[in-house]
Every structure is written in structure tokens, then in C-alpha cells.
Design an enzyme around this catalytic site. Structure first.
Site, PDB file in Angstrom:
ATOM      1  N   SER A 140      37.804  37.931  32.900  1.00 57.59           N
ATOM      2  CA  SER A 140      38.278  39.207  33.439  1.00 57.59           C
ATOM      3  C   SER A 140      38.661  40.091  32.258  1.00 57.59           C
ATOM      4  O   SER A 140      37.967  40.093  31.236  1.00 57.59           O
ATOM      5  CB  SER A 140      39.458  38.971  34.392  1.00 57.59           C
ATOM      6  OG  SER A 140      39.908  40.181  34.936  1.00 57.59           O
ATOM      7  N   TYR A 154      35.430  50.333  34.719  1.00 52.35           N
ATOM      8  CA  TYR A 154      35.421  48.970  34.187  1.00 52.35           C
ATOM      9  C   TYR A 154      36.604  48.178  34.745  1.00 52.35           C
ATOM     10  O   TYR A 154      36.448  47.043  35.212  1.00 52.35           O
ATOM     11  CB  TYR A 154      35.475  48.997  32.662  1.00 52.35           C
ATOM     12  CG  TYR A 154      35.598  47.619  32.046  1.00 52.35           C
ATOM     13  CD1 TYR A 154      34.523  46.732  32.070  1.00 52.35           C
ATOM     14  CD2 TYR A 154      36.783  47.207  31.444  1.00 52.35           C
ATOM     15  CE1 TYR A 154      34.635  45.463  31.510  1.00 52.35           C
ATOM     16  CE2 TYR A 154      36.895  45.947  30.882  1.00 52.35           C
ATOM     17  CZ  TYR A 154      35.825  45.082  30.918  1.00 52.35           C
ATOM     18  OH  TYR A 154      35.944  43.823  30.373  1.00 52.35           O
ATOM     19  N   LYS A 158      36.612  44.663  37.189  1.00 54.21           N
ATOM     20  CA  LYS A 158      37.318  43.424  36.888  1.00 54.21           C
ATOM     21  C   LYS A 158      38.436  43.157  37.895  1.00 54.21           C
ATOM     22  O   LYS A 158      38.710  42.002  38.249  1.00 54.21           O
ATOM     23  CB  LYS A 158      37.883  43.472  35.472  1.00 54.21           C
ATOM     24  CG  LYS A 158      36.823  43.430  34.384  1.00 54.21           C
ATOM     25  CD  LYS A 158      35.994  42.157  34.450  1.00 54.21           C
ATOM     26  CE  LYS A 158      35.036  42.031  33.272  1.00 54.21           C
ATOM     27  NZ  LYS A 158      34.238  40.781  33.324  1.00 54.21           N
TER      28      LYS A 158
END
Length: 287
Positions: A140, A154, A158
């Protein structure tokens, strides 16, 4: 723990995936190294016999290739003990300016690809490993706890992966002996950052004093990052130690910067709960 374990690692062309492959091999384990372009690992493959290292072409956005990779791992080594779900990349840019197709392409790898690998890993650990069990380790990011500019999509990819991992970990039966950990690296100096897709800056954000302009300078000149950069080889050594734990944590912040991000986020959430919990006291429907 003297019996070599079998790792299936995605995204082994560089960064954490490559270093994890090297680490597991050096510790005597067996590795199924997957990546889109197997030729990248030709030199590494030449140094290890097929009985220890199997290199497989895998694009995690292709569901059939995911299933095939697990079956090739079984054919070669009989089982898979650890899945290091690492394939991913960064699309960075001001949130309002990131093109939808670029964000979707990233989600296809960082979330949907990783989610499909996770689904197949759980099925494989349960139905094909004998005895049952395995450890799914997700790469992660500490971005899920920070609010760094340019990282909105982004961070979302995650955060989505962590959310589905948390739920998945509560759905499986304890009898299946499957463990889950989301590793949250801080700032590691890898090709991952250098190969980030940085979207062109919109003119409205061009003022050099704006937060996103400062962040863009850090992307262009990583040596100016106002954090200590972490060593990738040392980081994967900690992930290897994690894989040996009988009861690993559901999350592992990796790097002092990541620890601070998580600690600060936890304190901020606790403060909001303390200040505003009374707002919820009289909302229940009276019976």
C-alpha cells in the site's frame, strides 16, 4: 520454519518487487517473480536454478494471466505460501487536472489488478495449498494517512485496496489460516518515484508558492524531499521479517515518516471523536 517457502511476487521489474525477490532468494526461499516484461530479469534468472526462481509474464490487469501465474507456481513448486501483491504505479497531478483515462489506468493496476490477485490468492491458499493457509501482503502506501498534494488519485487507489483487504480479512474463516497485512511505505528512493506519470500543471496552479508547485519540484529533484529517504533493500528485510510472524499486524507503516503519518492521522481522528461525539448522542430513533 527451515522448509523453504514459496513466494509469488508481482511487479518485480524494479523497486520493492525486485528487492523482495532478491531478499527471499538470499534467505533460501523460492520465488515466482511476475512482471510484464520477463526479459528484465534475465540476469537474475541466470544466477538461480529453476528449482528456486520461476519468472512469469503477468500483467495484473489481465484476469486470465493472474490465474495462469498461480497455476504455474503450483506446477513448479506445489504451493504458494506468501503473495507479495506489489505491482503498481503513480499518476500524480492536481486533482482537478488529472485526466480520467490516466486515473482509470492507474486504478486498473493499483486497485482492480491487486484486488483480483487478492481474490485468487485467497482461493489458492484455501483450495489448493495443503495444508491450507498463506500470507497476503499488500504493498500500500503511507499516502493513505497523508495529504500530500498531487497524490489524490494515487491515494484513492491505495485507500480502496486497503479497504477491500480489511473486509476480505474479516470474511475468511480462521480455519483457513490466511493472514493479511497492508504494508505502508514512506518515502523510499526507488524507480517507482522516478517513473511516476506526472500530469502537466494547469496554469491556475502555476504560482511557485502554491503547494502543488513545491511538490512538483520534489518530483523533479528527489534529493530536495524534506524527509529522510528510506533504503529499499532494508525495507524489504523488514517485510521478510513480517512474513515470518505467526500473528502479523493488519498494517505496517514502514519508515519513520510513515510512522509519523499514521500517528498524526490517528491523533487527528481521536481529536474529532472527542470534540464531536456528543453530536450523535440524541440521533437514535426512539422505540
Amino acid at each position: 520454519m527451515s522448509t523453504p517457502r514459496v513466494w509469488l511476487i508481482t511487479g518485480t521489474s524494479s523497486g520493492f518487487g525486485l528487492e523482495m525477490t532478491r531478499c527471499a532468494l538470499a534467505r533460501g526461499d523460492k520465488v515466482v517473480a511476475t512482471l510484464r516484461k520477463p526479459a528484465v530479469l534475465a540476469d537474475l534468472a541466470a544466477k538461480h536454478p529453476p528449482s528456486q526462481l520461476l519468472v512469469i509474464k503477468l500483467d495484473v490487469t489481465n484476469p486470465q494471466e493472474i490465474k495462469d501465474a498461480f497455476q504455474q507456481a503450483k506446477a513448479a513448486f506445489g504451493r504458494v505460501d506468501v503473495v507479495f501483491n506489489n505491482a503498481g504505479f503513480i499518476v500524480a497531478g492536481e486533482t482537478e487536472a488529472v485526466p480520467e483515462d490516466a486515473a482509470r489506468k492507474m486504478f486498473d493496476t493499483n486497485f482492480w489488478g491487486a484486488a483480483r490477485v487478492s481474490q485468487e490468492a485467497v482461493r489458492f491458499f484455501r483450495d489448493e495449498n495443503s495444508p491450507q493457509g498463506g500470507h497476503l501482503i499488500q504493498t500500500s502506501s503511507s499516502a493513505v494517512f497523508s495529504d500530500w498534494p498531487l497524490m489524490g488519485f494515487y491515494k484513492a487507489s491505495k485507500s480502496a485496496l486497503e479497504a477491500i483487504t480489511d473486509t476480505l480479512s474479516k470474511e475468511v474463516s480462521p480455519a483457513w489460516h490466511i493472514k493479511f497485512t497492508s504494508v505502508e511505505p514512506g518515502a523510499f528512493y526507488t524507480e517507482f518515484i522516478n517513473n511516476a506519470n506526472l500530469i502537466d500543471q494547469p496554469s491556475a496552479y502555476a504560482d511557485p508558492s502554491y503547494p502543488t508547485s513545491s511538490m512538483r519540484q520534489m518530483y523533479k529533484y528527489p534529493e530536495t524531499v524534506p524527509l529522510e529517504l528510506n533504503d529499499t533493500a532494508k525495507g524489504v528485510q523488514k517485510v521478510f521479517e513480517l512474513s515470518r510472524l505467526a500473528s502479523p499486524p493488519p498494517r505496517l507503516p514502514l519508515g519513520r515518516d510513515a510512522v509519523k503519518f499514521m500517528s498524526d492521522a490517528a491523533a487527528a481522528h481521536a481529536k474529532v471523536v472527542e470534540e464531536y461525539s456528543s453530536w450523535s448522542e440524541d440521533l437514535a430513533i426512539k422505540k
